[in-house]
Write an enzyme that holds these catalytic residues in place. Structure first.
Site, short mmCIF file in Angstrom:
data_model
loop_
_atom_site.label_atom_id
_atom_site.label_comp_id
_atom_site.label_asym_id
_atom_site.label_seq_id
_atom_site.Cartn_x
_atom_site.Cartn_y
_atom_site.Cartn_z
N ASN A 159 113.70 44.10 -66.89
CA ASN A 159 115.01 44.74 -66.99
C ASN A 159 115.12 46.13 -66.38
OD1 ASN A 159 115.61 42.42 -68.32
ND2 ASN A 159 116.09 43.35 -70.29
N TYR A 186 112.98 48.72 -66.31
CA TYR A 186 112.32 49.87 -66.92
C TYR A 186 110.98 50.13 -66.22
CZ TYR A 186 116.20 49.28 -70.05
OH TYR A 186 117.48 49.16 -70.54
N THR A 243 118.50 45.98 -77.67
CA THR A 243 118.78 47.36 -78.07
C THR A 243 120.04 47.39 -78.92
OG1 THR A 243 117.74 48.28 -76.10
CG2 THR A 243 119.36 49.66 -77.22
N GLN A 298 108.38 45.67 -79.52
CA GLN A 298 108.44 45.78 -78.08
C GLN A 298 108.28 47.25 -77.68
OE1 GLN A 298 111.95 45.74 -75.42
NE2 GLN A 298 111.17 43.78 -74.70
#
Length: 356
Positions: free
Chosen positions: A175, A177, A25, A98
């Site tokens: 991660n 999410y 990100t 992604q």
């Protein structure tokens, strides 16, 4: 080191090496979720990789967890990605989008939607919004129909990625999410078909991957996982049982690749998952307590684990010509964490190459 520079294939793309850029990100998109010229330059600088995976791209506004992250759910967003795709593929890299639904990680002030999750379990901590840091809120538990709708949002985003020219999509199952929230015993407290047992908790990830593969082809579909990752309040229970079941449920699909983000001290499980997965494996290795240089980490991932490609995160952020630096075994630039998220070209486009 020689295997790192052997040819391979990623999906339908023949590549010149086995070096991948992991998703990171960077928050350089517009507030409307459009990709920008800065992003085209950023990915273009790193186009000598075999595989580039974008930062997380939300499949809908309700899936957006952070400010200035890109989307793939409007026609304008699709058009904005086309020059980025062209730049990233300039030197033969396979470019994968992604797709990331953040689930409970987010805030109503970011995109105007209340965060959702498998169950109404609030994460600890804060998230940065357009008005500054805010405490996380308690997410709303998804209904069965809403889960089905989110799966279809992934399918639509995958089709949009293909329309933009991407070589494929990587489903973000890592991660902390949404997909990993479903895998988690601490976040997923459901008693219906989407929770409870191991088979119930893997169901969401399996259904998303299968739906996307049905829509765009398994050779264009990939999955990223981070087994035993405790980030963002995730507890998985028996991670070994969980991920072996997940891979067993997907092993009949010849996916473009499985991408493992390795957690410290987890090498034994990484090896076991490699043995259980009959298709292409991308490993983002953890360097553990005794950090290895990037070229040493790459050799270890290929030879010790049997990975097909090796993914790098911050090393690729700070070294746009990472394949050339791996070939010479350095030197390597160090990333500046203060410029990781948001901002302009500083800490984004201005890292030097070996050629200057």
């Amino acid at each position: 080191m020689s295997r790192l520079f052997e040819e391979t294939t990623v999906g339908a793309v023949k590549t010149a090496n086995r070096i991948a850029m992991a998703p990171m990100t960077r928050s350089r998109a517009t507030r409307e979720g459009h990709a920008t010229d800065l992003m085209a330059q950023y990915y273009g600088q790193r186009s000598t990789a075999a595989l580039i995976v974008t930062e997380g791209i939300q499949p809908s506004l309700s899936g957006q967890g952070y400010t200035n992250t890109p989307g793939l759910h409007t026609e304008e967003q699709v058009e904005s990605w086309k020059p980025v795709v062209k730049a990233a593929q300039a030197n033969g890299a396979a470019f994968f989008a992604q797709i990331m639904h953040s689930g409970r990680i987010g805030h109503p002030e970011i995109a105007g939607f209340h965060p959702v999750a498998p169950s109404a379990v609030r994460p600890e901590g804060q998230v940065f919004t357009y008005t500054g840091p805010q405490d996380y809120v308690t997410p709303r538990a998804l209904t069965h129909d809403e889960i089905v709708d989110i799966i279809q949002d992934h399918v639509a985003a995958a089709r949009n990625a293909v329309a933009a020219g991407f070589d494929g999509v990587e489903i973000h199952g890592a991660n902390g999410y949404l997909a990993q929230q479903f895998l988690s015993v601490s976040v997923n407290q459901r008693t219906d078909e989407w929770g409870g047992s191991v088979q119930g908790r893997i169901k969401y990830a399996v259904e998303v991957v299968r739906a996307v593969a049905d829509a765009i082809g398994p050779e264009r579909t990939a999955l990223r996982i981070s087994p035993a990752n405790l980030i963002q309040g995730i507890e998985e229970g028996d991670s070994r049982e969980l991920y072996l079941a997940l891979l067993e449920a997907l092993r009949d699909l010849p996916l473009a690749y499985l991408h493992i983000m390795e957690v410290a001290g987890n090498r034994e499980l990484t090896r076991e998952l490699r043995a259980a997965w009959p298709h292409t494996l991308v490993l983002n290795p953890h360097r553990d307590a005794n950090p290895l240089a990037p070229h040493e980490a790459a050799h270890d991932a290929l030879e010790d684990v049997g990975a097909d490609l090796v993914a790098f995160g911050s090393s690729y952020l700070a070294n746009p010509d990472l394949p050339a630096r791996l070939a010479t075994q350095g030197p390597y630039e160090n990333p500046d964490p203060s410029t990781f998220f948001g901002g302009d070209h500083t800490g984004y486009l201005d890292y030097p190459t070996l050629k200057g």
